[in-house]
Design a protein around this motif. Structure first.
Motif: not given
Length: 460
Positions: A54-69, A84-86
């Motif tokens: 099982n593999l989960t994509i997790k995100s922390d959306p932000g106004s300038k940068t969004t975190g991905l894991a 990654g950091e978008l």
């Protein structure tokens, strides 16, 4: 400390990401080939299918940068295997639209052909979003789709609301348990840290432990509303005590003035600096009161973005877990992880309470760079054409502006091997940008493509 390498089978179906050492071994033995450079992906030559977890994509959306894991469910527990950091370009889009609007409005006052105003009868369709906000939603959805093509993702998790504003405005609200328990403090603290830009409101100190302070003391009738709360360092919080803000800042300004006078006898050019500092201190009371009354407009805008993003991610067909910003910070603090966008993404939701990660891990830095511009003609400040119109041709000698290439120059002032982004020209003598330096006049014959332009810039 490196990200796992994405693996595709012979039919381009995603398999579990592997360790970089394993990927190097497969490439050395000829069992795999490089499929993509950023993020690094290999494709197996003969194997089809394989076991996955099982593999989960997790995100922390932000106004300038969004975190991905990407978090894998291994036997030893939940583990971050890719991060990654978008970085978004919403501000650049806003500035470009404003510039275009100014040029458009200036045409009405120039001696040119009449242009009828149309801003009064334009309607916006249902679900309309400003382009700067739509860009943030679109880029996050795009990277969810990309990662789903390169990894066997089974579910998703995202931080849907940054702050529970209703609970913060009315602390006595009844509802879920976290609003009455420990997490409520994390919601308020995270909101205040972002509102005051993680800086002491009274001395501008950064990088020190910050505490919550009542601008108007509770002993004098102050409330617990967010508009009456500020962030202060420990020394300022203790020095202020239950004094009114005006009296505290007046005493503090006098103490600093005496210190500056003492330092003036031992330093050069102090009078000018002292004058600037005194002016800054004189305006502090006004700035603190103004900042304290700033509405939660920014938090509301971020919440709207996250709600729309949640609806777009539902269309991908993955079960989605959601959480709040306060819950994310609680999980991160409970596990003693440092502050980072990708670490916040890994700590989102209930599954973020127990997640294994290496804080020294190097996430992939992804910067939205765009796909060029549609404007065919540059304009002067007065709004008249400047120079020649842009060519409609994008590809020259098999290369496109923005491609990452390896240039092996046999002779001349650029002799040697260089890796960077290329700007194509019709003449065939390209401009190569390497580590911030530009090399103009590199022939296309010396260039080998490494990574095709896809609208993003990458770095580790």
């Amino acid at each position: 400390m490196q990200n796992r390498v994405f693996v595709l089978d012979a039919q381009r179906a995603p398999l579990m990401p592997c360790h970089p050492a394993r990927a190097r071994e497969l490439l050395r033995q000829g069992k795999a080939a490089v499929f993509r450079r950023f993020p690094f992906t290999i494709i197996l030559n003969e194997r089809n299918g394989g076991d996955t977890q099982n593999l989960t994509i997790k995100s922390d959306p932000g106004s300038k940068t969004t975190g991905l894991a990407l978090v894998a469910a291994f036997r030893r527990g939940l583990t971050v295997i890719w991060a990654g950091e978008l970085a978004h370009r919403g501000h650049s889009i806003h500035v470009a639209l404003e510039r275009r609007s100014h040029q458009r409005h200036s045409r009405r006052s120039r001696k040119t052909r009449h242009r009828a105003p149309r801003f009064d009868h334009r309607t916006r369709p249902a679900g309309w979003l400003p382009p700067s906000i739509l860009h943030r939603v679109a880029t996050v959805v795009t990277w969810h789709k990309r990662l789903m093509r390169w990894a066997p993702i089974t579910d998703a998790s995202m931080e849907r609301v940054r702050f529970d504003m209703q609970a913060m405005q009315n602390p006595e609200i009844f509802g879920t348990e976290y609003q009455q328990g420990t997490l409520f403090g994390y919601e308020v603290r995270e909101c205040l840290l972002e509102k005051w830009m993680r800086t002491c409101a009274y001395c501008d100190a950064q990088g020190v432990p910050l505490e919550i302070d009542h601008v108007h003391p509770r002993s004098l009738g102050g409330s617990d509303r967010v508009s009456n709360l500020a962030i202060a360092c420990h020394d300022c919080n203790q020095a202020k005590g239950n004094q009114p803000l005006a009296i505290f800042l007046q005493k503090d300004a006098g103490r600093r003035k005496r210190q500056q006078q003492f330092a003036a006898a031992y330093a050069d050019n102090v009078p000018k600096k002292r004058q600037e500092r005194e002016q800054h201190e004189a305006n502090r009371l006004e700035r603190v009161l103004k900042q304290a009354k700033v509405p939660l407009r920014d938090a509301a805008a971020v919440n709207v973005t996250r709600n729309i993003l949640f609806e777009r991610l539902l269309d991908l067909g993955l079960p989605i877990e959601t959480g709040s910003g306060g819950r994310t910070k609680f999980n991160r603090s409970l596990q003693h992880y440092p502050k980072a966008h990708w670490i916040d993404a890994a700590c989102v939701g209930e599954t973020g309470e127990r997640v294994r990660l290496d804080p020294m891990m190097r996430p992939l830095q992804i910067t939205a760079a765009g796909h060029g511009r549609r404007q065919m003609q540059n304009m002067t400040k007065k709004g008249f054409p400047r120079g020649k119109a842009k060519s409609r041709q994008k590809i020259y000698f098999g290369f496109q502006t923005g491609d990452m290439v390896r240039a092996v120059v046999p002779r001349g002032r650029f002799k040697g091997m260089h890796v960077g982004k290329v700007a194509c020209k019709k003449s065939g003598n390209f401009k190569l940008k390497v580590n911030g330096k530009e090399m103009d006049g590199v022939s296309w014959r010396h260039c080998t493509p490494i990574h095709r332009a896809d609208g993003y810039a990458y770095a580790h």
